[in-house]
Motif scaffolding. Structure first.
Motif, PDB file in Angstrom:
ATOM      1  N   LEU A 124       0.828  -1.211   0.000  1.00  0.00           N
ATOM      2  CA  LEU A 124       0.000   0.000   0.000  1.00  0.00           C
ATOM      3  C   LEU A 124       0.860   1.257   0.000  1.00  0.00           C
ATOM      4  CD1 LEU A 124      -2.634  -1.329   2.519  1.00  0.00           C
ATOM      5  CD2 LEU A 124      -3.174  -0.507   0.216  1.00  0.00           C
ATOM      6  N   GLN A 125       1.975   1.200   0.722  1.00  0.00           N
ATOM      7  CA  GLN A 125       2.901   2.329   0.705  1.00  0.00           C
ATOM      8  C   GLN A 125       3.478   2.523  -0.695  1.00  0.00           C
ATOM      9  OE1 GLN A 125       6.859   1.798   2.234  1.00  0.00           O
ATOM     10  NE2 GLN A 125       6.704   3.661   3.486  1.00  0.00           N
ATOM     11  N   SER A 126       3.802   1.431  -1.351  1.00  0.00           N
ATOM     12  CA  SER A 126       4.339   1.506  -2.712  1.00  0.00           C
ATOM     13  C   SER A 126       3.318   2.095  -3.680  1.00  0.00           C
ATOM     14  CB  SER A 126       4.763   0.113  -3.180  1.00  0.00           C
ATOM     15  OG  SER A 126       5.261   0.153  -4.502  1.00  0.00           O
ATOM     16  N   LEU A 127       2.047   1.692  -3.538  1.00  0.00           N
ATOM     17  CA  LEU A 127       0.981   2.267  -4.368  1.00  0.00           C
ATOM     18  C   LEU A 127       0.859   3.764  -4.133  1.00  0.00           C
ATOM     19  CD1 LEU A 127      -1.956  -0.307  -4.183  1.00  0.00           C
ATOM     20  CD2 LEU A 127      -0.792   0.499  -6.250  1.00  0.00           C
ATOM     21  N   ALA A 128       0.951   4.154  -2.861  1.00  0.00           N
ATOM     22  CA  ALA A 128       0.843   5.577  -2.535  1.00  0.00           C
ATOM     23  C   ALA A 128       1.969   6.369  -3.181  1.00  0.00           C
ATOM     24  CB  ALA A 128       0.857   5.768  -1.023  1.00  0.00           C
ATOM     25  N   LYS A 129       3.176   5.811  -3.190  1.00  0.00           N
ATOM     26  CA  LYS A 129       4.304   6.497  -3.825  1.00  0.00           C
ATOM     27  C   LYS A 129       4.059   6.694  -5.315  1.00  0.00           C
ATOM     28  CE  LYS A 129       7.975   5.083  -0.633  1.00  0.00           C
ATOM     29  NZ  LYS A 129       9.224   4.294  -0.484  1.00  0.00           N
ATOM     30  N   GLN A 130       3.395   5.707  -5.960  1.00  0.00           N
ATOM     31  CA  GLN A 130       3.079   5.834  -7.374  1.00  0.00           C
ATOM     32  C   GLN A 130       1.962   6.850  -7.610  1.00  0.00           C
ATOM     33  OE1 GLN A 130       2.589   2.041  -9.607  1.00  0.00           O
ATOM     34  NE2 GLN A 130       3.143   1.057  -7.669  1.00  0.00           N
ATOM     35  N   GLY A 131       0.979   6.842  -6.732  1.00  0.00           N
ATOM     36  CA  GLY A 131      -0.223   7.621  -6.987  1.00  0.00           C
ATOM     37  C   GLY A 131      -0.200   9.059  -6.528  1.00  0.00           C
ATOM     38  N   LEU A 132       0.637   9.374  -5.568  1.00  0.00           N
ATOM     39  CA  LEU A 132       0.618  10.716  -5.001  1.00  0.00           C
ATOM     40  C   LEU A 132       1.685  11.585  -5.654  1.00  0.00           C
ATOM     41  CD1 LEU A 132       0.175   9.792  -1.236  1.00  0.00           C
ATOM     42  CD2 LEU A 132      -1.586  10.396  -2.891  1.00  0.00           C
ATOM     43  N   SER A 133       1.258  12.693  -6.165  1.00  0.00           N
ATOM     44  CA  SER A 133       2.188  13.593  -6.853  1.00  0.00           C
ATOM     45  C   SER A 133       2.704  14.706  -5.962  1.00  0.00           C
ATOM     46  CB  SER A 133       1.502  14.212  -8.076  1.00  0.00           C
ATOM     47  OG  SER A 133       0.350  14.937  -7.683  1.00  0.00           O
ATOM     48  N   PHE A 134       2.217  14.757  -4.698  1.00  0.00           N
ATOM     49  CA  PHE A 134       2.671  15.812  -3.805  1.00  0.00           C
ATOM     50  C   PHE A 134       4.107  15.569  -3.364  1.00  0.00           C
ATOM     51  CE2 PHE A 134      -1.946  15.529  -2.975  1.00  0.00           C
ATOM     52  CZ  PHE A 134      -2.290  16.773  -3.463  1.00  0.00           C
ATOM     53  N   PRO A 135       4.915  16.618  -3.213  1.00  0.00           N
ATOM     54  CA  PRO A 135       6.280  16.431  -2.698  1.00  0.00           C
ATOM     55  C   PRO A 135       6.247  15.861  -1.286  1.00  0.00           C
ATOM     56  CG  PRO A 135       5.958  18.662  -3.546  1.00  0.00           C
ATOM     57  CD  PRO A 135       4.614  18.025  -3.500  1.00  0.00           C
ATOM     58  N   ILE A 136       7.218  15.050  -0.964  1.00  0.00           N
ATOM     59  CA  ILE A 136       7.301  14.495   0.381  1.00  0.00           C
ATOM     60  C   ILE A 136       8.101  15.461   1.243  1.00  0.00           C
ATOM     61  CG2 ILE A 136       8.087  12.537   1.761  1.00  0.00           C
ATOM     62  CD1 ILE A 136       7.856  10.827  -0.719  1.00  0.00           C
ATOM     63  N   GLU A 170      -6.641   4.151 -12.170  1.00  0.00           N
ATOM     64  CA  GLU A 170      -5.638   3.996 -13.221  1.00  0.00           C
ATOM     65  C   GLU A 170      -4.546   3.015 -12.812  1.00  0.00           C
ATOM     66  OE1 GLU A 170      -4.115   7.778 -14.373  1.00  0.00           O
ATOM     67  OE2 GLU A 170      -6.088   8.589 -14.932  1.00  0.00           O
ATOM     68  N   LEU A 171      -4.286   2.908 -11.511  1.00  0.00           N
ATOM     69  CA  LEU A 171      -3.302   1.961 -11.009  1.00  0.00           C
ATOM     70  C   LEU A 171      -3.888   0.553 -10.846  1.00  0.00           C
ATOM     71  CD1 LEU A 171      -1.638   4.165  -8.222  1.00  0.00           C
ATOM     72  CD2 LEU A 171      -0.642   3.548 -10.438  1.00  0.00           C
ATOM     73  N   LYS A 172      -5.158   0.372 -11.248  1.00  0.00           N
ATOM     74  CA  LYS A 172      -5.857  -0.916 -11.155  1.00  0.00           C
ATOM     75  C   LYS A 172      -6.086  -1.342  -9.711  1.00  0.00           C
ATOM     76  CE  LYS A 172      -5.453  -1.089 -15.643  1.00  0.00           C
ATOM     77  NZ  LYS A 172      -6.590  -0.679 -16.518  1.00  0.00           N
ATOM     78  N   HIS A 173      -6.169  -0.370  -8.831  1.00  0.00           N
ATOM     79  CA  HIS A 173      -6.446  -0.636  -7.421  1.00  0.00           C
ATOM     80  C   HIS A 173      -7.491   0.373  -6.921  1.00  0.00           C
ATOM     81  CE1 HIS A 173      -3.462  -3.728  -6.485  1.00  0.00           C
ATOM     82  NE2 HIS A 173      -2.642  -3.095  -7.301  1.00  0.00           N
ATOM     83  N   PRO A 174      -8.745   0.199  -7.339  1.00  0.00           N
ATOM     84  CA  PRO A 174      -9.782   1.162  -6.936  1.00  0.00           C
ATOM     85  C   PRO A 174     -10.074   1.088  -5.444  1.00  0.00           C
ATOM     86  CG  PRO A 174     -10.771  -0.750  -7.980  1.00  0.00           C
ATOM     87  CD  PRO A 174      -9.278  -0.905  -8.143  1.00  0.00           C
TER      88      PRO A 174
END
Length: 361
Positions: free
Chosen positions: A148-160, A240-244
């Motif tokens: 889930l953390q990996s998905l978040a890294k792909q999906g979130l465009s905000f700077p960390i 879009e990431l196939k994880h709705p």
């Protein structure tokens, strides 16, 4: 304690929950427990796991908590005899025969731009979501959490702005520590937890906390429509990431807390009410408007409380999240805040508020 309770029930020596002030205790009966205690979801979540938080923390008369959690989406089906009753208590009689509807069309929201800036100090929108195919943070494995953390890294465009894990290694207050421990969320802490913060620091996205994602949008004014608009775009990204996000027709967005299923939305407004907040019927008025006060930054999953408000500043949010669409929920909040301001103005002028007293929503 749940093991003791299970033993007592199996021996027909059920310990009455007279001093337990959770919704769980209102619903649970000996026959119900006997029917559900041997059932296990496919991911391994048991009925003892469901009721454990309420057994560990019975609350008190001024702090009525939900007292239960779901470990996965299947929990609501497998333990529906229990959860259907909890949902009805949490959401003003919402029936499981109803279908939850969704509406994000902010053009249908009326009057949000005209909230009186002399009274409204700030607003906050929080949207919680869980991702299809994973157990909830109350039950998920370390491997699931890292996926889930990996998905978040792909999906979130905000700077960390803060390192994952380290930034949230300690929850913000003592009551949250207790909540995380009781619900199982604190397992392997702080592995694969984190927060994304937008460049303007108005949007926060927490990962693997109470739910997989918690999107919070804040504004230093009363523009609740703008706050909501900033927080609703992640759904399309995850598709879009196939994880709705998990959606069920009868529940809406499925979350670990039955108090927040449906829209998964909490709209909070901080408003200065010098007069109506001191009225003896203030909490009754809020209840009729389907609103609830928050008296601190902690314990948002509680109902009830005291009647004291420092300097007349109240933090008010929607009580229910199911049985209404997102826009209908926001409309309830907007209309309720406007009415409270009108009542406050009348009291300031020494006028009666009987004609403004609301009927039950």
């Amino acid at each position: 304690f749940s093991k003791v309770l299970k033993h007592n029930m199996q021996k027909h020596k059920y310990r009455e929950l007279r001093r337990n002030y959770t919704l769980m205790a209102r619903v649970l009966t000996v026959p119900m427990y006997k029917r559900l205690c041997q059932k296990v979801t496919e991911s391994g979540f048991t009925f003892d796991d469901v009721i454990q938080p309420g057994l560990e923390d019975p609350g008190d008369p001024a702090r009525v908590t939900v007292g239960c959690v779901a470990g996965d989406a299947e929990s609501y089906n497998l333990f529906c005899e229990f959860f259907d009753r909890i949902l009805k208590l949490c959401h003003h009689g919402f029936q499981m025969t109803q279908n939850q509807k969704s509406n994000f069309n902010l053009h249908n929201l009326k009057g949000a731009e005209t909230l009186d800036g002399d009274y409204v100090l700030s607003c906050e929108m929080r949207i919680c979501r869980n991702v299809e195919g994973f157990s909830f943070p109350t039950h998920c494995s370390r491997g699931e959490r890292r996926q889930l953390q990996s998905l978040a890294k792909q999906g979130l465009s905000f700077p960390i702005h803060s390192a994952l894990g380290c930034a949230l290694s300690v929850p913000p207050c003592v009551s949250w520590v207790l909540l995380y421990l009781l619900t199982g969320v604190a397992r392997d802490w702080p592995d694969a937890r984190g927060v994304w913060i937008s460049q303007n620091e108005k949007v926060y996205i927490r990962v693997n906390m109470e739910e997989h994602l918690q999107i919070t949008s804040k504004r230093e004014d009363g523009n609740i429509k703008e706050a909501f608009g900033l927080a609703i775009n992640l759904g399309e990204i995850y598709k879009e990431l196939k994880h709705p996000f998990i959606w069920k027709d009868h529940l809406g967005y499925v979350l670990s807390s039955p108090a927040e299923v449906g829209t998964g939305v909490k709209a909070t407004v901080q408003v200065k009410l010098n007069h109506i907040s001191k009225h003896p019927k203030f909490e009754d008025i809020l209840g009729r408007l389907c609103l609830e006060p928050r008296f601190s930054n902690c314990g948002t999953r509680t109902t009830g409380g005291t009647s004291s408000h420092a300097n007349g500043v109240c933090t008010i949010f929607n009580k229910c999240t199911a049985g209404v669409t997102e826009v209908e929920l926001l409309q309830l909040v907007v209309d309720g805040i406007k009415l409270l301001i009108a009542m406050d103005k009348s009291l300031e002028l020494g006028e009666a508020i009987d004609s403004l007293y609301p009927t039950q929503k």
